[in-house]
Design an enzyme around this catalytic site. Structure first.
Site, short mmCIF file in Angstrom:
data_model
loop_
_atom_site.label_atom_id
_atom_site.label_comp_id
_atom_site.label_asym_id
_atom_site.label_seq_id
_atom_site.Cartn_x
_atom_site.Cartn_y
_atom_site.Cartn_z
CB ALA A 248 -0.93 -0.03 1.21
N GLY B 296 4.26 0.84 2.25
CA GLY B 296 5.14 -0.24 1.83
C GLY B 296 5.85 0.07 0.52
CG ASN C 260 -0.11 -6.65 -1.21
OD1 ASN C 260 0.08 -6.00 -0.19
ND2 ASN C 260 -1.29 -6.71 -1.79
CB THR D 197 -4.27 -8.51 -3.22
OG1 THR D 197 -5.15 -8.50 -2.10
CG2 THR D 197 -5.06 -8.60 -4.50
CE LYS E 274 -7.73 -2.49 9.09
NZ LYS E 274 -9.01 -3.06 8.80
CG ASN F 16 0.54 3.96 13.16
OD1 ASN F 16 1.67 4.20 13.61
ND2 ASN F 16 -0.19 4.84 12.52
CB SER G 259 6.47 9.25 12.21
OG SER G 259 5.77 10.46 12.02
CE LYS H 267 4.44 6.82 14.04
NZ LYS H 267 3.07 6.52 13.87
CG HIS I 14 5.68 10.91 16.83
ND1 HIS I 14 4.58 10.70 16.00
CD2 HIS I 14 6.46 11.80 16.18
CE1 HIS I 14 4.72 11.44 14.92
NE2 HIS I 14 5.85 12.11 15.00
CG ASN I 15 1.16 8.78 16.25
OD1 ASN I 15 2.33 8.94 15.92
ND2 ASN I 15 0.32 8.08 15.53
CD GLU J 74 0.72 13.45 14.19
OE1 GLU J 74 1.76 12.77 14.08
OE2 GLU J 74 -0.33 13.16 13.60
CE LYS K 292 -6.47 6.20 9.64
NZ LYS K 292 -5.41 5.83 8.68
P1 NBP Z 1 -3.00 0.12 5.01
O1 NBP Z 1 -3.03 0.33 6.47
O2 NBP Z 1 -4.09 0.62 4.17
O3 NBP Z 1 -2.89 -1.48 4.78
C1 NBP Z 1 -2.86 -2.00 3.50
C2 NBP Z 1 -2.04 -3.26 3.45
O4 NBP Z 1 -2.49 -4.19 4.44
C3 NBP Z 1 -2.22 -3.96 2.12
O5 NBP Z 1 -0.98 -4.55 1.79
C4 NBP Z 1 -3.27 -5.01 2.42
O6 NBP Z 1 -3.22 -6.11 1.58
C5 NBP Z 1 -2.86 -5.40 3.80
N1 NBP Z 1 -3.90 -6.09 4.57
C6 NBP Z 1 -5.08 -5.65 5.03
BR1 NBP Z 1 -5.76 -3.98 4.74
N2 NBP Z 1 -5.77 -6.56 5.71
C7 NBP Z 1 -4.99 -7.64 5.66
C8 NBP Z 1 -5.16 -8.94 6.19
N3 NBP Z 1 -6.21 -9.28 6.93
N4 NBP Z 1 -4.18 -9.83 5.97
C9 NBP Z 1 -3.10 -9.48 5.25
N5 NBP Z 1 -2.88 -8.26 4.71
C10 NBP Z 1 -3.82 -7.36 4.94
O7 NBP Z 1 -1.60 0.59 4.38
P2 NBP Z 1 -0.68 1.85 4.71
O8 NBP Z 1 -1.47 3.08 4.77
O9 NBP Z 1 0.45 1.74 3.73
O10 NBP Z 1 -0.14 1.53 6.17
C11 NBP Z 1 0.62 0.37 6.50
C12 NBP Z 1 0.91 0.41 7.99
O11 NBP Z 1 1.69 1.57 8.26
C13 NBP Z 1 -0.34 0.54 8.86
O12 NBP Z 1 -0.14 -0.13 10.08
C14 NBP Z 1 -0.45 2.01 9.11
O13 NBP Z 1 -1.15 2.32 10.28
C15 NBP Z 1 1.03 2.40 9.21
N6 NBP Z 1 1.33 3.79 8.89
C16 NBP Z 1 0.67 4.44 7.92
C17 NBP Z 1 0.98 5.77 7.63
C18 NBP Z 1 0.28 6.51 6.53
O14 NBP Z 1 0.52 7.72 6.41
N7 NBP Z 1 -0.53 5.85 5.71
C19 NBP Z 1 2.00 6.41 8.35
C20 NBP Z 1 2.69 5.69 9.32
C21 NBP Z 1 2.34 4.39 9.59
P3 NBP Z 1 -4.20 -6.22 0.31
O15 NBP Z 1 -3.57 -5.37 -0.74
O16 NBP Z 1 -4.19 -7.65 -0.01
O17 NBP Z 1 -5.55 -5.71 0.73
#
Ligand code: NBP
Length: 483
Positions: free
Chosen positions: A13, A16, A34, A36, A77, A104, A130, A185, A188-189, A192, A261
């Site tokens: 996502a 990653g 991944n 999927t 996730k 997170n 972060s 972390k 930190h949040n 924030e 969140k």
């Molecule tokens: P998401 O939090 O949206 O997660 C998407 C990923 O999780 C995809 O690879 C998806 O696979 C996989 N996934 C899910 Br949803 N459910 C799953 C399950 N039951 N089994 C296996 N895989 C599963 O992605 P993100 O926003 O890139 O965040 C990733 C992590 O980093 C999270 O913990 C998030 O809290 C943290 N984070 C995010 C940010 C930000 O700004 N977005 C910042 C800092 C930390 P799929 O493609 O097969 O559905």
């Protein structure tokens, strides 16, 4: 491309994909996987094309593509997905291989997973990351904790992809064992949340009391960002206030209901559990909750009246007071956050490096600011500093700004403008510097109705007394405990 990859990353996502590209740009070869699987192909054919990134179409293929000890980072996730991937990976891994959770995650899950994986001869790192999408690509702040033996293997990768500050040091250092990285972390949040709320309160006061337009406030924030308030959040606020749609400030048409969140709530709950007054972050979380009660507030606004804000003083002088109030309250927020980390370290047996934590937050993350340099220096000068407010630098800062801070709070209160975080900070400051709080009366009340006992000022600490206040109760006292 190297025959074996340096690291594998699961979860394509936003975070990653960008972390993989960041690692590759620093010379590492990465395998991407991944759940999927067609997202792997899309990534390999798209953003990863021509780069040292290989795709895996199964867990087996992922594991077999990695150099030993294998390092597999999960960016999925938070929650069950992490446990599910851990279970899928375990049968394919060898002793000493490393799983990293960069999501997170709530720190108790990281405590549990570290113990579980170590019991299987594997190593685990829970790393707070972060900086969002852009940070992941160009340099996030990374806060790793978990199995100490894993760090030497992961350090070269993490420190090269992390944000760097002016002197070249990386915003990534080992935080501590088990869930220490995810705890830091989380704090930190929480900080924030606090920083954002303080800025919103300053904005509210300028708008409602001084009647300033978004454009005028943009200029104030631009000025503030040139000095000691220089930070990412002040900078984006400056830019937000200047953003117009059809000649109108966009911020003025955004509905005033805040989302969240949950990491701010975790921080506040953790503070309640550890008995640490984290009042500013608590108010920041509750302020979002109150904002979300939009319909009820609109109704209440029709029924509950208060003063109409009137300002007849020197506007420029008041804006300077507001700047100082913001700094003073921010100092209290960080002071409270650091006390929380210190208490958690005691509770969990972590050796936290407090100056190093300020360093990690100095770049790459949402709370990055020059202010963190002063925090690092305070802890470098005294590593066992019990409270930031007692460091010579911050003591002087609060002393010099408290007059301004009190004037702003008095104006907000008398004009009926809510500033819960700034006032909570001032109340904490006044409480913390008070050598005798009214808790003597509180203990008397507890003893009166519940025989909870009290200590006396004229007797040694640890001796507990019970009084039969009404003459009707007996002499039996209840057990006592402190939180
Ligand atoms: P998401 O939090 O949206 O997660 C998407 C990923 O999780 C995809 O690879 C998806 O696979 C996989 N996934 C899910 Br949803 N459910 C799953 C399950 N039951 N089994 C296996 N895989 C599963 O992605 P993100 O926003 O890139 O965040 C990733 C992590 O980093 C999270 O913990 C998030 O809290 C943290 N984070 C995010 C940010 C930000 O700004 N977005 C910042 C800092 C930390 P799929 O493609 O097969 O559905």
């Amino acid at each position: 491309m190297k025959a074996l990859s340096d690291i594998g990353l699961v979860g394509l996502a936003v975070m990653g994909e960008n972390l993989i590209l960041n690692m590759e740009s620093k010379g590492f070869t990465v395998t991407a996987y991944n759940r999927t699987v067609n997202k792997v192909n899309a990534f390999i054919d798209g953003r990863a094309a021509g780069k040292n990134i290989r795709g895996a179409s199964s867990i087996e293929e992922l594991v077999q593509s990695l150099e030993k000890p294998r390092k597999i980072m999960l960016m999925v996730k938070a929650g069950q997905a992490v446990d599910d991937f851990i279970e899928q990976l375990i049968p394919h891994l060898d002793e000493g291989d490393i799983i990293i959770d960069g999501g997170n995650t709530h720190f108790p899950d990281t405590n549990r997973r570290t113990a579980y994986l170590e019991s299987k001869g594997l190593l685990f790192i829970g790393a707070g990351v972060s900086g969002g999408e852009e940070g992941a690509l160009t340099g996030p702040s990374i806060m790793p904790g978990g199995s100490p033996a894993a760090w030497e293997h992961v350090k070269p990768i993490f420190q090269s992809i992390a944000a760097k500050v002016e002197d070249g040091s990386a915003c990534c250092e080992w935080v501590g064992e088990n869930g220490a990285g995810h705890f830091v972390k989380m704090v930190h949040n929480g900080i924030e949340y606090g920083d954002m709320q303080l800025i919103c309160e300053a904005y509210h006061i300028m708008k409602s009391l001084l009647g300033m337009s978004a454009k005028e406030m943009h200029e104030v924030f631009a000025r503030w960002n040139e000095g000691e308030l220089d930070s990412y959040l002040i900078e984006i606020t400056r830019d937000i206030l200047a953003y117009e749609e059809d000649g109108e400030a966009l911020v003025d048409v955004i509905l005033d209901t805040a989302g969240q969140k949950g990491t701010g709530k975790w921080t506040a709950v953790s503070a309640l559990e550890l008995g640490i007054p984290l009042t500013l972050i608590g108010e920041a979380v509750f302020s979002r909750c109150l904002s979300a009660q939009k319909d009820e507030r609109v109704e209440a606004a029709k029924q509950l009246s208060g003063p109409s804000p009137v300002f007849d003083g020197d506007k420029e002088a008041f804006i300077e007071d507001l700047r100082q109030a913001l700094i003073a309250a921010k100092i209290v927020s960080y002071a409270q956050g650091y006390v929380l980390m210190r208490e958690a370290a005691k509770e969990h047996g972590w050796q936290l490096n407090y100056g190093g934590i300020a360093m990690m937050w100095r770049g790459g993350c949402i709370i990055r600011s020059i202010f963190l340099d002063d925090i690092r220096e305070a802890f470098e000068a005294q590593s066992d500093l019990p409270n930031l407010l007692l460091s010579p630098f911050f003591k002087e800062k609060i002393e010099s700004s408290q007059g301004a801070w009190r004037r702003v709070m008095a104006a907000a209160i008398s004009n009926g403008i809510p500033a819960p975080a700034m006032t909570a900070a001032l109340n904490y400051f006044d409480g913390y510097r008070c050598d005798r709080l009214p808790a003597n009366l509180l203990q008397a009340q507890r003893d009166y109705f519940g025989a909870h006992t009290y200590e006396r000022t004229d007797k040694p600490r640890g001796e507990f007394f019970h009084t039969n206040w009404t003459g009707r109760g007996g002499d039996t006292s209840s057990s006592t405990y402190n939180v």
